[in-house]
Design a protein around this motif. Structure first.
Motif, short mmCIF file in Angstrom:
data_model
loop_
_atom_site.label_atom_id
_atom_site.label_comp_id
_atom_site.label_asym_id
_atom_site.label_seq_id
_atom_site.Cartn_x
_atom_site.Cartn_y
_atom_site.Cartn_z
N MET A 114 0.86 -1.19 0.00
CA MET A 114 0.00 0.00 0.00
C MET A 114 0.89 1.24 0.00
SD MET A 114 -2.93 1.08 2.73
CE MET A 114 -3.85 2.60 2.55
N THR A 115 0.66 2.12 -0.89
CA THR A 115 1.48 3.33 -1.01
C THR A 115 0.80 4.50 -0.33
OG1 THR A 115 0.46 3.87 -3.13
CG2 THR A 115 2.48 2.56 -3.19
N SER A 116 1.61 5.46 0.08
CA SER A 116 1.06 6.65 0.73
C SER A 116 0.27 7.47 -0.26
CB SER A 116 2.21 7.49 1.32
OG SER A 116 1.70 8.72 1.79
N SER A 117 -0.85 8.03 0.20
CA SER A 117 -1.67 8.87 -0.66
C SER A 117 -1.13 10.29 -0.74
CB SER A 117 -3.12 8.90 -0.14
OG SER A 117 -3.15 9.43 1.18
N ARG A 118 -0.16 10.62 0.12
CA ARG A 118 0.40 11.97 0.13
C ARG A 118 1.45 12.09 -0.97
NH1 ARG A 118 2.01 14.02 5.81
NH2 ARG A 118 -0.25 14.34 5.84
N PRO A 119 1.32 13.05 -1.87
CA PRO A 119 2.28 13.20 -2.97
C PRO A 119 3.70 13.40 -2.44
CG PRO A 119 0.33 14.58 -3.31
CD PRO A 119 0.25 14.04 -1.92
N ARG A 120 4.68 12.89 -3.16
CA ARG A 120 6.08 12.98 -2.75
C ARG A 120 6.54 14.43 -2.57
NH1 ARG A 120 10.51 9.84 -2.53
NH2 ARG A 120 12.53 10.81 -2.98
N PRO A 121 6.21 15.37 -3.49
CA PRO A 121 6.65 16.77 -3.29
C PRO A 121 6.17 17.37 -1.98
CG PRO A 121 5.91 16.44 -5.54
CD PRO A 121 5.53 15.20 -4.77
N VAL A 122 4.94 17.01 -1.55
CA VAL A 122 4.41 17.53 -0.29
C VAL A 122 5.22 17.00 0.88
CG1 VAL A 122 2.42 17.56 1.24
CG2 VAL A 122 2.09 17.81 -1.23
N ARG A 123 5.60 15.71 0.83
CA ARG A 123 6.40 15.13 1.90
C ARG A 123 7.75 15.82 1.98
NH1 ARG A 123 4.76 10.16 -0.32
NH2 ARG A 123 6.93 9.67 -0.87
N ILE A 124 8.34 16.12 0.85
CA ILE A 124 9.65 16.78 0.83
C ILE A 124 9.55 18.17 1.47
CG2 ILE A 124 11.40 17.78 -0.69
CD1 ILE A 124 10.86 15.47 -2.63
N VAL A 125 8.49 18.90 1.13
CA VAL A 125 8.30 20.24 1.72
C VAL A 125 8.12 20.15 3.22
CG1 VAL A 125 6.74 22.22 1.83
CG2 VAL A 125 7.38 21.27 -0.40
N LEU A 126 7.32 19.20 3.69
CA LEU A 126 7.08 19.04 5.13
C LEU A 126 8.37 18.69 5.86
CD1 LEU A 126 3.67 17.12 5.13
CD2 LEU A 126 4.08 19.52 5.72
N ILE A 127 9.17 17.81 5.27
CA ILE A 127 10.44 17.44 5.89
C ILE A 127 11.37 18.65 5.95
CG2 ILE A 127 12.53 16.05 5.59
CD1 ILE A 127 10.72 13.86 4.38
N ALA A 128 11.39 19.44 4.88
CA ALA A 128 12.24 20.63 4.86
C ALA A 128 11.80 21.64 5.92
CB ALA A 128 12.20 21.27 3.47
N LEU A 129 10.49 21.83 6.05
CA LEU A 129 9.97 22.75 7.07
C LEU A 129 10.32 22.27 8.47
CD1 LEU A 129 6.45 23.62 5.59
CD2 LEU A 129 8.46 25.12 5.74
N LEU A 130 10.23 20.96 8.69
CA LEU A 130 10.57 20.39 9.99
C LEU A 130 12.05 20.62 10.30
CD1 LEU A 130 9.82 18.76 12.48
CD2 LEU A 130 10.29 16.67 11.17
N ALA A 131 12.90 20.44 9.29
CA ALA A 131 14.34 20.66 9.48
C ALA A 131 14.63 22.10 9.83
CB ALA A 131 15.10 20.24 8.23
N VAL A 132 13.96 23.02 9.14
CA VAL A 132 14.15 24.45 9.43
C VAL A 132 13.70 24.77 10.85
CG1 VAL A 132 13.35 26.78 8.85
CG2 VAL A 132 13.99 25.19 7.04
N ALA A 133 12.56 24.21 11.27
CA ALA A 133 12.05 24.45 12.61
C ALA A 133 13.03 23.94 13.67
CB ALA A 133 10.69 23.78 12.78
#
Length: 213
Positions: free
Chosen positions: A1-20
């Protein structure tokens, strides 16, 4: 089963978390030294009753600090009759460069355990929030070599190892914000900045008197 969240969105969220995380780490690096600072004790100075151009005292930390004031031509300043607009070249040696200081003309406290103040020049405009730098016309100065605050301060210590500095102050009006240095005893004062506000070890005072108008 694959994630329904698009890959670009995950990358942005990870980047925002790293900045935080980086922002939080930077904030902690700045705040922890303030919150954990332990007072080094008193400066050991007995404030002179007369007007002198230089004072020295050995603090509880074992450092001998000296504070002096001269005119622009290098002569000892006559501090019994200073006037608004006059320039004073203030020099300090032996200070702990690990503790930033405010330099200003302040009310002399009744007890050496009390912080000098209020001050005619206040603290440099922008101190604690940034933008305190100025080249001329300073009535107060913020001196620090702390990496976290250096960009916002007036200047750093000239030599960290010996705790020396030289700053030129422009004498402000004798009365401001309820303080009248023609009535209250005032002095050219060094005191620890907001990163060690309760520490009295950097307090040195050169009494001043204002010339009659």
């Amino acid at each position: 089963m694959t994630s329904s969240r698009p890959r670009p969105v995950r990358i942005v969220l990870i980047a925002l978390l790293a900045v935080a995380v980086l922002v939080l780490a930077g904030a902690l690096a700045v705040l922890l030294p303030i919150l954990t600072h332990q007072s080094a004790g008193g400066s050991g100075q007995e404030v002179p009753q007369d007007f002198v151009s230089e004072v020295s005292a050995t603090g509880a930390d074992g450092r001998t600090r000296t504070l002096s004031a001269e005119t622009n031509d290098g002569k000892p300043a006559e501090l019994d009759a200073i006037a608004p607009g006059e320039s004073l070249v203030v020099t300090g040696t032996g200070f702990d460069s690990g503790i930033g200081i405010y330099l200003a003309i302040c009310a002399i406290p009744e007890s050496p355990e009390e912080k000098p103040g209020p001050c005619l020049g206040g603290i440099p405009e922008g101190a604690e929030t940034g933008g305190a730098q100025a080249e001329t016309g300073l009535s107060s100065a913020w001196i620090t070599s702390d990496w976290a605050w250096r960009a916002f301060a007036t200047q750093s210590y000239d030599d960290d190892a010996t705790g020396t500095f030289t700053a030129t102050l422009t004498v402000p009006p004798a009365t401001i914000d309820g303080l009248d240095c023609r009535v209250s005893r005032c002095a050219i004062t060094t005191r620890a900045d907001h990163t060690a506000a309760r520490d009295r070890v950097q307090d040195l005072l050169l009494p001043v008197g204002f010339r009659a108008a």
